[in-house]
Design a protein around this motif. Structure first.
Motif, short mmCIF file in Angstrom:
data_model
loop_
_atom_site.label_atom_id
_atom_site.label_comp_id
_atom_site.label_asym_id
_atom_site.label_seq_id
_atom_site.Cartn_x
_atom_site.Cartn_y
_atom_site.Cartn_z
N ILE A 1 0.88 -1.18 0.00
CA ILE A 1 0.00 0.00 0.00
C ILE A 1 0.91 1.22 0.00
CG2 ILE A 1 -1.81 1.25 1.25
CD1 ILE A 1 -2.72 -1.41 2.40
N PRO A 2 1.12 1.85 -1.17
CA PRO A 2 2.14 2.91 -1.28
C PRO A 2 1.86 4.15 -0.44
CG PRO A 2 0.84 2.72 -3.30
CD PRO A 2 0.49 1.55 -2.47
N SER A 3 0.60 4.51 -0.25
CA SER A 3 0.29 5.72 0.51
C SER A 3 0.75 5.62 1.95
CB SER A 3 -1.21 6.01 0.47
OG SER A 3 -1.94 4.95 1.09
N GLN A 4 0.85 4.39 2.48
CA GLN A 4 1.28 4.16 3.86
C GLN A 4 2.67 3.51 3.94
OE1 GLN A 4 -0.64 5.31 6.28
NE2 GLN A 4 -2.21 5.94 4.81
N ASN A 5 3.26 3.25 2.78
CA ASN A 5 4.52 2.49 2.72
C ASN A 5 4.39 1.22 3.57
OD1 ASN A 5 7.18 1.94 1.93
ND2 ASN A 5 8.03 2.97 3.73
N LEU A 6 3.29 0.50 3.35
CA LEU A 6 2.91 -0.63 4.20
C LEU A 6 2.86 -1.92 3.39
CD1 LEU A 6 1.76 -1.78 6.88
CD2 LEU A 6 -0.50 -1.11 6.07
N TRP A 7 3.47 -2.95 3.95
CA TRP A 7 3.42 -4.27 3.33
C TRP A 7 2.48 -5.17 4.13
CZ3 TRP A 7 5.81 -5.50 -1.20
CH2 TRP A 7 6.78 -4.61 -1.67
N VAL A 8 1.70 -5.96 3.40
CA VAL A 8 0.83 -6.95 4.02
C VAL A 8 1.20 -8.30 3.43
CG1 VAL A 8 -1.54 -7.70 4.43
CG2 VAL A 8 -1.02 -5.25 4.23
N ARG B 1 11.45 -8.78 -3.61
CA ARG B 1 12.57 -7.93 -3.19
C ARG B 1 12.00 -6.52 -3.10
NH1 ARG B 1 17.38 -6.75 -7.00
NH2 ARG B 1 17.15 -4.61 -6.32
N ARG B 2 11.79 -6.06 -1.90
CA ARG B 2 10.93 -4.92 -1.68
C ARG B 2 11.48 -3.60 -2.22
NH1 ARG B 2 7.96 -6.45 4.09
NH2 ARG B 2 6.83 -8.23 3.17
N ASP B 3 12.79 -3.42 -2.17
CA ASP B 3 13.35 -2.19 -2.72
C ASP B 3 13.10 -2.11 -4.22
OD1 ASP B 3 15.05 -4.37 -3.10
OD2 ASP B 3 16.83 -3.11 -3.22
N ALA B 4 13.22 -3.26 -4.92
CA ALA B 4 12.99 -3.29 -6.36
C ALA B 4 11.52 -3.03 -6.67
CB ALA B 4 13.43 -4.63 -6.94
N PHE B 5 10.62 -3.56 -5.84
CA PHE B 5 9.19 -3.34 -6.10
C PHE B 5 8.81 -1.89 -5.87
CE2 PHE B 5 4.69 -3.22 -5.12
CZ PHE B 5 4.16 -4.01 -6.12
N VAL B 6 9.35 -1.28 -4.84
CA VAL B 6 9.05 0.14 -4.58
C VAL B 6 9.52 1.00 -5.74
CG1 VAL B 6 9.58 2.11 -3.09
CG2 VAL B 6 9.01 -0.10 -2.08
N ASP B 7 10.70 0.69 -6.29
CA ASP B 7 11.19 1.41 -7.47
C ASP B 7 10.23 1.23 -8.64
OD1 ASP B 7 13.40 2.31 -6.11
OD2 ASP B 7 14.75 0.74 -6.86
N LEU B 8 9.74 0.01 -8.84
CA LEU B 8 8.78 -0.26 -9.91
C LEU B 8 7.49 0.52 -9.68
CD1 LEU B 8 7.86 -1.85 -12.41
CD2 LEU B 8 7.18 -3.71 -10.85
N SER B 9 7.03 0.57 -8.44
CA SER B 9 5.81 1.31 -8.11
C SER B 9 5.96 2.79 -8.45
CB SER B 9 5.50 1.14 -6.62
OG SER B 9 4.44 1.97 -6.21
#
Length: 227
Positions: A186-193, A200-208
């Motif tokens: 959930i990008p608005s909260q920088n929250l993972w469920v 690989r979360r850093d790569a996914f955030v970059d993609l987002s």
């Protein structure tokens, strides 16, 4: 919104070798560590017996195998996480899905069972329950899925209507049938469920961020054309 991804991007998001988050997850609790330590101890005992009785010609091989098995307590989580990753990487196609949180609710799930004896000598089964959050996600095309994870305080930030992103995996090139989904972001909260951290979360955030920038660029282009 569903965006097909290249195989290269997919393999960057879910690498063959365990990430640090995946290693920590598979490390488990103290009881899991003790089990691995006991296995290592048994392997060490077997290795010592073999070393005593083996001929000199095979002792170098036994030494290497012995060191590997003795260190099982350390590398066991790497193998476990890597096998999980392989299960995801078997899907030839994947896509980036952006939808919204449709609903969320809390359930209690049985995580393990233990046998015990009550005061009357009767065998009883004790169920260990864990509170888990269930987040239903859907997009405009009608795709819906539910992500379940152990409940924690950060989940208080979840609200209906929030933008939710994840990776979907399929055997079909057009992604018309989804076989598996990743953890939810959930990008608005920088929250993972998630339960297991597939991505690989850093790569996914970059993609987002890249997807968001591309949408903003297209929006500006349409605005300019309309003017």
């Amino acid at each position: 919104m569903l965006i097909p991804l290249t195989r290269k991007t997919f393999e960057e998001l879910i690498p063959a070798v365990a990430t640090s988050d995946q290693y920590r997850y598979c490390w488990g609790k103290l009881s899991d560590f003790i089990k691995r330590l006991l296995i290592s101890a048994v392997c060490a005992s077997v290795w010592i017996l073999l070393e005593i009785s083996a001929s000199d010609s095979i002792k170098p091989v036994l030494l290497i195998l012995g060191l590997i098995t003795i260190l099982y307590w350390f590398w066991g989580p790497v193998v476990e996480a890597s096998l999980r990753n392989i299960q995801c990487r078997k899907y030839p196609y994947c896509g980036f899905l952006q939808g919204k949180v449709l609903d969320f609710y809390i359930t209690e799930e049985v995580t393990s069972e233990q046998e015990s004896v009550n005061q009357r000598g009767e065998l009883i089964i004790i169920e260990n329950l864990e509170r888990r959050i269930n987040v239903e996600v859907g997009d405009a095309q009608g795709f819906t899925t539910c992500i379940q994870a152990p409940l924690n305080r950060s989940h208080k930030k979840i609200h209906r209507g929030q933008v939710a992103q994840l990776i979907v995996m399929s055997f079909l090139e057009d992604l018309s049938r989804i076989n598996q989904v990743s953890d939810l972001y959930i990008p608005s909260q920088n929250l993972w469920v998630s339960d297991y951290p597939y991505l690989r979360r850093d790569a996914f955030v970059d993609l987002s961020r890249w997807v968001r920038s591309q949408r903003e660029t297209r929006r500006r282009s349409r605005t300019t054309v309309d003017q």
